[in-house]
Design an enzyme around this catalytic site. Sequence first.
Site, mmCIF file in Angstrom:
data_model
loop_
_atom_site.group_PDB
_atom_site.id
_atom_site.type_symbol
_atom_site.label_atom_id
_atom_site.label_comp_id
_atom_site.label_asym_id
_atom_site.label_seq_id
_atom_site.Cartn_x
_atom_site.Cartn_y
_atom_site.Cartn_z
ATOM 1 N N GLU A 16 0.644 -1.116 -0.041
ATOM 2 C CA GLU A 16 0.106 0.138 -0.016
ATOM 3 C C GLU A 16 0.698 1.430 -0.079
ATOM 4 O O GLU A 16 1.570 1.554 1.053
ATOM 5 C CB GLU A 16 -0.877 0.070 1.270
ATOM 6 N N CYS A 52 -2.530 9.138 2.335
ATOM 7 C CA CYS A 52 -2.237 8.641 0.993
ATOM 8 C C CYS A 52 -3.281 8.902 -0.034
ATOM 9 O O CYS A 52 -3.075 9.110 -1.081
ATOM 10 C CB CYS A 52 -2.004 6.995 1.249
HETATM 11 P P1 NAD Z 1 8.399 5.241 4.359
HETATM 12 O O1 NAD Z 1 8.211 4.198 3.402
HETATM 13 O O2 NAD Z 1 9.316 5.914 4.910
HETATM 14 O O3 NAD Z 1 8.197 3.947 6.097
HETATM 15 C C1 NAD Z 1 7.132 3.212 5.895
HETATM 16 C C2 NAD Z 1 7.611 2.060 6.941
HETATM 17 O O4 NAD Z 1 8.695 1.394 6.299
HETATM 18 C C3 NAD Z 1 8.191 2.635 8.316
HETATM 19 O O5 NAD Z 1 7.774 1.758 9.320
HETATM 20 C C4 NAD Z 1 9.913 2.513 8.155
HETATM 21 O O6 NAD Z 1 10.345 2.332 9.305
HETATM 22 C C5 NAD Z 1 9.974 1.254 7.215
HETATM 23 N N1 NAD Z 1 11.076 1.107 6.663
HETATM 24 C C6 NAD Z 1 11.832 1.890 6.160
HETATM 25 N N2 NAD Z 1 13.007 1.275 5.360
HETATM 26 C C7 NAD Z 1 12.689 0.068 5.428
HETATM 27 C C8 NAD Z 1 13.361 -1.033 4.758
HETATM 28 N N3 NAD Z 1 14.422 -0.945 3.868
HETATM 29 N N4 NAD Z 1 12.740 -2.181 4.783
HETATM 30 C C9 NAD Z 1 11.544 -2.326 5.662
HETATM 31 N N5 NAD Z 1 10.969 -1.556 6.273
HETATM 32 C C10 NAD Z 1 11.480 -0.112 6.127
HETATM 33 O O7 NAD Z 1 6.847 5.951 4.559
HETATM 34 P P2 NAD Z 1 6.388 6.951 5.442
HETATM 35 O O8 NAD Z 1 7.254 8.003 5.219
HETATM 36 O O9 NAD Z 1 6.143 6.353 7.093
HETATM 37 O O10 NAD Z 1 4.766 7.109 4.932
HETATM 38 C C11 NAD Z 1 4.364 7.907 3.897
HETATM 39 C C12 NAD Z 1 4.000 7.160 2.917
HETATM 40 O O11 NAD Z 1 3.275 6.248 3.161
HETATM 41 C C13 NAD Z 1 3.550 8.337 1.834
HETATM 42 O O12 NAD Z 1 3.957 7.845 0.567
HETATM 43 C C14 NAD Z 1 1.844 7.687 1.927
HETATM 44 O O13 NAD Z 1 1.161 8.093 0.837
HETATM 45 C C15 NAD Z 1 2.033 6.079 2.359
HETATM 46 N N6 NAD Z 1 0.902 5.744 2.858
HETATM 47 C C16 NAD Z 1 0.093 4.852 1.947
HETATM 48 C C17 NAD Z 1 -1.171 4.182 2.370
HETATM 49 C C18 NAD Z 1 -2.027 3.226 1.610
HETATM 50 O O14 NAD Z 1 -2.703 2.644 2.122
HETATM 51 N N7 NAD Z 1 -1.554 3.246 0.516
HETATM 52 C C19 NAD Z 1 -1.320 4.592 3.748
HETATM 53 C C20 NAD Z 1 -0.778 5.678 4.465
HETATM 54 C C21 NAD Z 1 0.483 5.980 3.972
#
Ligand code: NAD
Length: 506
Positions: free
Chosen positions: A238, A272
């Site tokens: 997502e 998002c």
């Molecule tokens: P992010 O990608 O920076 O981090 C998301 C998660 O991934 C965090 O828990 C982070 O610690 C973890 N992470 C980071 N590096 C990783 C790795 N190498 N391997 C595994 N996990 C890792 O995203 P964010 O800044 O926390 O969230 C914002 C983003 O999320 C925006 O792009 C938003 O649109 C999206 N989002 C999507 C939805 C949906 O349902 N489609 C819902 C909410 C947010």
Amino acid sequence: MATAATPSERLSSYNPATHDLIGTVPIHGPAEVDAAVARARVAAERWGALSFQARSEELTAFRKALAARADEIAELLHRENGKPEIEALTEVMMALSHVQHATACAESAMAPRRVSAGILANFRATISYHPLGVVGVIGPWNYPLFTPMGSIAYALAAGNAVVWKPSELTPLIAVKIAEIAQQTFALPDLLQVVTGAGPTGAALARAAVDKIAFTGSPGTGRRVMMAAAERLTPVLLELGGKDPMIVAEDADLAKAAEACVFGALTNAGQACISVERVYVADAVHDRFVDEVVKQVRTLKVGGDDGQLGAMTSTAQVAIVKDHLEDAVAKGAKVLTGGPDAISGSYIQPTVLTNVDHRMKVMTDETFGPVIPIKRVGSLDEAVKLANDSRYGLGSSIFAGKGARAVAARLRAGMTSINAVMSFAGIPSLPFGGVGDSGFGRIHGDEGIREFTRVKSTAEQVMSLPINMMSFRQPKDAPSRLRQMIKQLYGSGVVAKASDWFRKLRS
Ligand code: NAD
């Protein structure tokens, strides 16, 4: 909480509005993550073997325990994420609606289904759904409860155990939910939380889980998929969005403007499925823009009665500032707000016109309180521009009678008609995107089945004059098969294989 070892380093969680320290959590490394997954495996075997009724009773108790502590959870959401109290309470309510829905729909979504056996007419063909085992959930910071719960509730209801890695910006809320789970579920390891930043998430993606449900940015999604590929662990992604909103000439403009302002600015635009760009028919463009600006100017940023809270991270403030400066440099007109109306963690909501697809604000995820509005000459142009994106998460159309036809042409996982974001509040509608917005679905029956393995069973219930699964065939078998091919697939004289075999017998 995962407690296998005592990591020496700790992660701090700060209030984004005041920068005060709220609490600290351990930083779990691969060994602690693997240990949590191993404990979850034991819990999954017992949980998966329970009846739907028994799981439903425990999930209902979990939901009630969360509801009883809604104020406390919302207060922590407000402090840790920066969103206003009303938005925090809304988030709790939405999360609970999914726990309730997942609990209620799991049994019917996973009910075995009898399907046609086709040419093997002597078989009873059944599809059944079974829990995967252990699901790893990696969550973001913008909706630190609602978003991961869209996976957690459905994974648990489908009979799985869960190991959850929350965002490093909002770990305390996850720790609280895990504590409540531990006090409620008979199996304390059914829902565990591991905390830390990217490396902890990477360790979970590499661990021996049966699926990873990831919510976050497309860049991290790719890294998660690569890490999961080592064990061929399936992933549900997502990711981000650049949701378009279209306003047609015959739209209810007051309703469209009000929805646009909310859809773009709720959670300070850090959703998002935020409205990230707006295409408005030429004939109503100016009136729509005036109404949006008028409403935006009434909003208050910050304070206990503010509609917009603090941005959750300084990194996100920098992205919004960069998008605004890029747009202004390329000719966008600032009607209210703008790059200079940013102060610390607070951004004044901004309305831009004269925007186009050369600007980041129209192509990249801004994730902030910005409403870029573009004038369009026709609905065809609006649809073309709306679909001109590598993302495809949500979308919305405000129009009169042609609304459904336009909705059908939008390349997006979800569309609201004469509303924004509404699909996310309807728990029976699957939620997810296409393209850089990811794949797989949470919510609804699809969201339950996403956390199951599908099993096909073919049971022979009688024998037929021709047994195609044997080397012992009568001499005339080839001529019968030739006849069968012609009658069944060529002339269509016989509609079904079962009819053909019946004819052969008579
Ligand atoms: P992010 O990608 O920076 O981090 C998301 C998660 O991934 C965090 O828990 C982070 O610690 C973890 N992470 C980071 N590096 C990783 C790795 N190498 N391997 C595994 N996990 C890792 O995203 P964010 O800044 O926390 O969230 C914002 C983003 O999320 C925006 O792009 C938003 O649109 C999206 N989002 C999507 C939805 C949906 O349902 N489609 C819902 C909410 C947010």
